[in-house]
Write a protein that holds these residues in place. Structure first.
Motif, PDB file in Angstrom:
ATOM      1  N   GLU A   1     -65.086 -13.697 -40.042  1.00  9.51           N
ATOM      2  CA  GLU A   1     -65.250 -14.175 -38.671  1.00  9.51           C
ATOM      3  C   GLU A   1     -64.942 -15.661 -38.599  1.00  9.51           C
ATOM      4  O   GLU A   1     -65.333 -16.441 -39.469  1.00  9.51           O
ATOM      5  CB  GLU A   1     -66.675 -13.910 -38.183  1.00  9.51           C
ATOM      6  N   LEU A   2     -64.257 -16.059 -37.531  1.00  7.45           N
ATOM      7  CA  LEU A   2     -63.939 -17.459 -37.286  1.00  7.45           C
ATOM      8  C   LEU A   2     -64.783 -17.952 -36.128  1.00  7.45           C
ATOM      9  O   LEU A   2     -64.729 -17.389 -35.021  1.00  7.45           O
ATOM     10  CB  LEU A   2     -62.451 -17.617 -36.977  1.00  7.45           C
ATOM     11  N   GLN A   3     -65.562 -19.003 -36.369  1.00  6.47           N
ATOM     12  CA  GLN A   3     -66.431 -19.577 -35.347  1.00  6.47           C
ATOM     13  C   GLN A   3     -66.029 -21.034 -35.136  1.00  6.47           C
ATOM     14  O   GLN A   3     -65.975 -21.811 -36.091  1.00  6.47           O
ATOM     15  CB  GLN A   3     -67.896 -19.504 -35.782  1.00  6.47           C
TER      16      GLN A   3
ATOM     17  N   ILE B   1     -55.036 -21.476 -33.738  1.00  3.55           N
ATOM     18  CA  ILE B   1     -55.435 -20.432 -34.683  1.00  3.55           C
ATOM     19  C   ILE B   1     -54.301 -19.424 -34.791  1.00  3.55           C
ATOM     20  O   ILE B   1     -53.778 -18.947 -33.775  1.00  3.55           O
ATOM     21  CB  ILE B   1     -56.725 -19.731 -34.209  1.00  3.55           C
TER      22      ILE B   1
ATOM     23  N   ALA C   1     -56.169 -14.213 -37.465  1.00  2.00           N
ATOM     24  CA  ALA C   1     -57.608 -14.244 -37.744  1.00  2.00           C
ATOM     25  C   ALA C   1     -58.183 -12.870 -37.463  1.00  2.00           C
ATOM     26  O   ALA C   1     -57.535 -12.009 -36.861  1.00  2.00           O
ATOM     27  CB  ALA C   1     -58.299 -15.304 -36.889  1.00  2.00           C
TER      28      ALA C   1
ATOM     29  N   ASP D   1     -62.171 -11.484 -36.254  1.00  4.50           N
ATOM     30  CA  ASP D   1     -62.947 -11.774 -35.055  1.00  4.50           C
ATOM     31  C   ASP D   1     -63.007 -13.277 -34.839  1.00  4.50           C
ATOM     32  O   ASP D   1     -63.169 -14.057 -35.798  1.00  4.50           O
ATOM     33  CB  ASP D   1     -64.364 -11.220 -35.189  1.00  4.50           C
ATOM     34  N   VAL D   2     -62.902 -13.692 -33.569  1.00  7.62           N
ATOM     35  CA  VAL D   2     -62.933 -15.115 -33.223  1.00  7.62           C
ATOM     36  C   VAL D   2     -64.015 -15.347 -32.176  1.00  7.62           C
ATOM     37  O   VAL D   2     -64.050 -14.664 -31.138  1.00  7.62           O
ATOM     38  CB  VAL D   2     -61.575 -15.595 -32.677  1.00  7.62           C
TER      39      VAL D   2
ATOM     40  N   LEU E   1     -65.356 -18.652 -30.068  1.00  2.00           N
ATOM     41  CA  LEU E   1     -64.902 -20.033 -29.863  1.00  2.00           C
ATOM     42  C   LEU E   1     -65.520 -20.634 -28.622  1.00  2.00           C
ATOM     43  O   LEU E   1     -65.626 -19.967 -27.584  1.00  2.00           O
ATOM     44  CB  LEU E   1     -63.368 -20.028 -29.770  1.00  2.00           C
TER      45      LEU E   1
ATOM     46  N   ILE F   1     -54.671 -19.248 -29.669  1.00  2.00           N
ATOM     47  CA  ILE F   1     -55.089 -18.232 -30.636  1.00  2.00           C
ATOM     48  C   ILE F   1     -53.964 -17.205 -30.722  1.00  2.00           C
ATOM     49  O   ILE F   1     -53.625 -16.562 -29.722  1.00  2.00           O
ATOM     50  CB  ILE F   1     -56.406 -17.552 -30.215  1.00  2.00           C
TER      51      ILE F   1
ATOM     52  N   ALA G   1     -54.852 -12.484 -33.268  1.00  2.00           N
ATOM     53  CA  ALA G   1     -56.222 -12.184 -33.682  1.00  2.00           C
ATOM     54  C   ALA G   1     -56.348 -10.672 -33.827  1.00  2.00           C
ATOM     55  O   ALA G   1     -56.148  -9.915 -32.875  1.00  2.00           O
ATOM     56  CB  ALA G   1     -57.210 -12.705 -32.657  1.00  2.00           C
TER      57      ALA G   1
ATOM     58  N   VAL H   1     -61.918 -11.239 -29.641  1.00  2.00           N
ATOM     59  CA  VAL H   1     -61.914 -12.668 -29.332  1.00  2.00           C
ATOM     60  C   VAL H   1     -62.935 -12.921 -28.231  1.00  2.00           C
ATOM     61  O   VAL H   1     -62.880 -12.285 -27.157  1.00  2.00           O
ATOM     62  CB  VAL H   1     -60.522 -13.149 -28.877  1.00  2.00           C
TER      63      VAL H   1
END
Length: 486
Positions: free
Chosen positions: A335-337, A347, A350, A352-353, A355, A364, A367, A371
């Motif tokens: 996961e990207l936070q 981004i 990736a 899951d995002v 943001l 982005i 993904a 998202v």
């Protein structure tokens, strides 16, 4: 011709200790007073309860090694290939023997060969000298200016206080060094290493125990450390490779390079940090500077201010939080936070995002997972998405496109202060429900029915009924097919 040996027996009762304590170590740096009990160029002194040997005030080439017999052997010559016998003095101070220049010595350079029994503590004070120590079991204590020292203290510990010159320590137990302008290499250590340095270069490798370094204006290199590493550095450089038990760095004006490291790693820095091929849990706090890296099989947590970020190939969770960031993030499998203000975030690839950005810009691309983005005062581009998108905007214009749409999870796109452009793939179906508060809705999708007042639109895409895509904007909404990929 090899000089003959004269034997002296020490008859006084000696009080022993296993190693030099602080008082003895300080005394070892002072020239002895009184008359020596021997003034010889070649001498053997049998040991009974002697536990320490000090060499003080002798300049030149000094070699110290271990012998099996319980005795001290000293051979002294003038330095150079044609050296001749040159006597030194030997004093007794409790349980310690002292080798120093004989009374009236002219101060010329000597070649001094010394052998001591196993387990005996050795202390050397010398200036502008070459020193080699091969010992077993005893403590080695070094003090000098422009000393070029090589030490192998098998089973023993090394303490060094040096200015300029070089220090090499191998195959020893613990090492404690205070260094100024010194080039030092410390390796194959079974215990712990502690270094305080100003200037110079420090290399520490293959340490089983912990390593702790405080430095200023020093170039630091660490390789293949099995134990933990702690570094506090100012205005230098640090290169770290192959650590196994994590590290903690507190750095000011000191670029850091990390490669093939493991464990928990924490970094506080205002300079450049670069990592490569890591398997670590990394936590960084940065004020300015930059973070560049490729490859970490673990989580990465960054808190930054006015920091440039460029990271790639993170298999764990990536969490970025900060102000004034310029962030490029590529290939995050966990996961990207992202939580940022006044920041530009890009981004690419990736999972899951999640943001949240206040002012700046957001892009982005590709993904693979869901998202969830909340953006204020910034343009947003979510391109070639493959999962559900939950977008909340206020200000700026938004662009959302899907490479594919599948599944049952709905997408919700809202822009309270700008336009929205939404593009749908030629394959994969969904159902659209769109509303514009003050603008106009235009659609190139024949199956989408736009109301006569252009304020709402609904209908299927590619004959799909699920999932729903809910679109709301205060300004215009444009519905299009996504460009076909070649």
């Amino acid at each position: 011709m090899r000089p003959s040996f004269r034997t002296r027996w020490i008859v006084a009762a000696l009080i022993g200790s296993v190693a030099l304590d602080a008082a003895v170590a300080a005394a070892a740096r002072e020239l002895p007073t009184g008359e020596p009990f021997a003034v010889e160029s070649a001498v053997i002194v049998p040991f009974e309860e002697v536990t320490a040997v000090s060499i003080v005030g002798i300049r030149g080439n000094i070699s110290i090694s271990t012998r099996e017999k319980r005795e001290l052997q000293v051979i002294s010559r003038t330095n150079g290939p044609d050296g001749v016998e040159s006597p030194v003095g030997i004093w007794q101070d409790g349980s310690r023997l002292i080798v120093a220049p004989a009374p009236g010595d002219s101060g010329g350079a000597l070649r001094l060969d010394v052998e001591v029994p196993k387990g005996v503590a050795i202390a050397v004070e010398a200036a502008d000298s070459d020193l080699v120590i091969l010992s077993q079991g005893g403590t080695v204590d070094l003090h000098g200016n422009k000393m070029r020292a090589t030490v192998q203290a098998v089973g023993g510990s090394v303490v060094a206080d040096l200015v300029a010159g070089t220090l090499t320590v191998v195959d020893s137990k613990d090492v404690t060094a205070r260094l100024r302008g010194t080039s030092a290499t410390i390796s194959a250590i079974t215990g712990n290493v502690t270094v305080r340095s100003v200037g110079g270069t420090i290399k520490v490798a293959a340490v089983d125990g912990s390593t702790e370094v405080e430095s200023e204006h020093s170039k630091l290199t660490f390789e293949k450390l099995s134990g933990s590493l702690r570094v506090t550095a100012q205005k230098g450089e640090a290169i770290v490779a192959g650590i196994k038990a994590g590290a903690a760095f507190a750095l000011v004006g000191t670029p850091l390079r990390l490669k093939e490291g493991m464990g928990d790693i924490t970094v506080t820095s205002d300079a450049a940090v670069v990592f490569q091929a890591m398997e670590a849990s990394m936590r960084l706090e940065m004020n300015g500077g930059s973070l560049h890296g490729k490859g970490n099989q673990g989580d990465l947590d960054l808190r930054g201010r006015n920091t440039e970020v460029n990271v790639e190939s993170i298999t764990g969770v990536l969490h970025i939080q900060g102000d004034g960031l310029t962030a490029t993030i590529v290939d995050v499998r966990g996961e990207l936070q992202v939580e940022a203000t006044v920041s530009d975030v890009a981004i690419d690839r990736a999972g899951d995002v999640v943001l949240s950005v206040d002012s700046g810009s957001v892009t982005i691309h590709q993904a693979a997972g869901a998202v969830k983005a909340k953006v204020t005062g910034a343009d947003v581009h979510i391109l070639d998405a493959m999962g559900a998108v939950a977008l909340e905007m206020d200000g700026g214009d938004g662009e959302v496109s899907w490479a594919s749409i599948s599944g049952e999870k709905e997408s919700t796109l809202r822009n309270a202060g700008g336009k929205l452009t939404v593009r749908f793939p030629a394959r994969g179906g969904c159902r659209v429900d769109a509303k514009s508060d003050y603008g106009r809705i235009d659609s190139e999708l024949e199956t989408i029915v736009v109301a006569d007042d252009f304020a709402s639109a609904r209908g299927p895409v590619n004959n799909g009924y699920h999932p729903y895509v809910h679109i709301t904007a205060s300004d215009d909404i444009l519905l299009e097919y996504a460009p076909k990929t070649p």
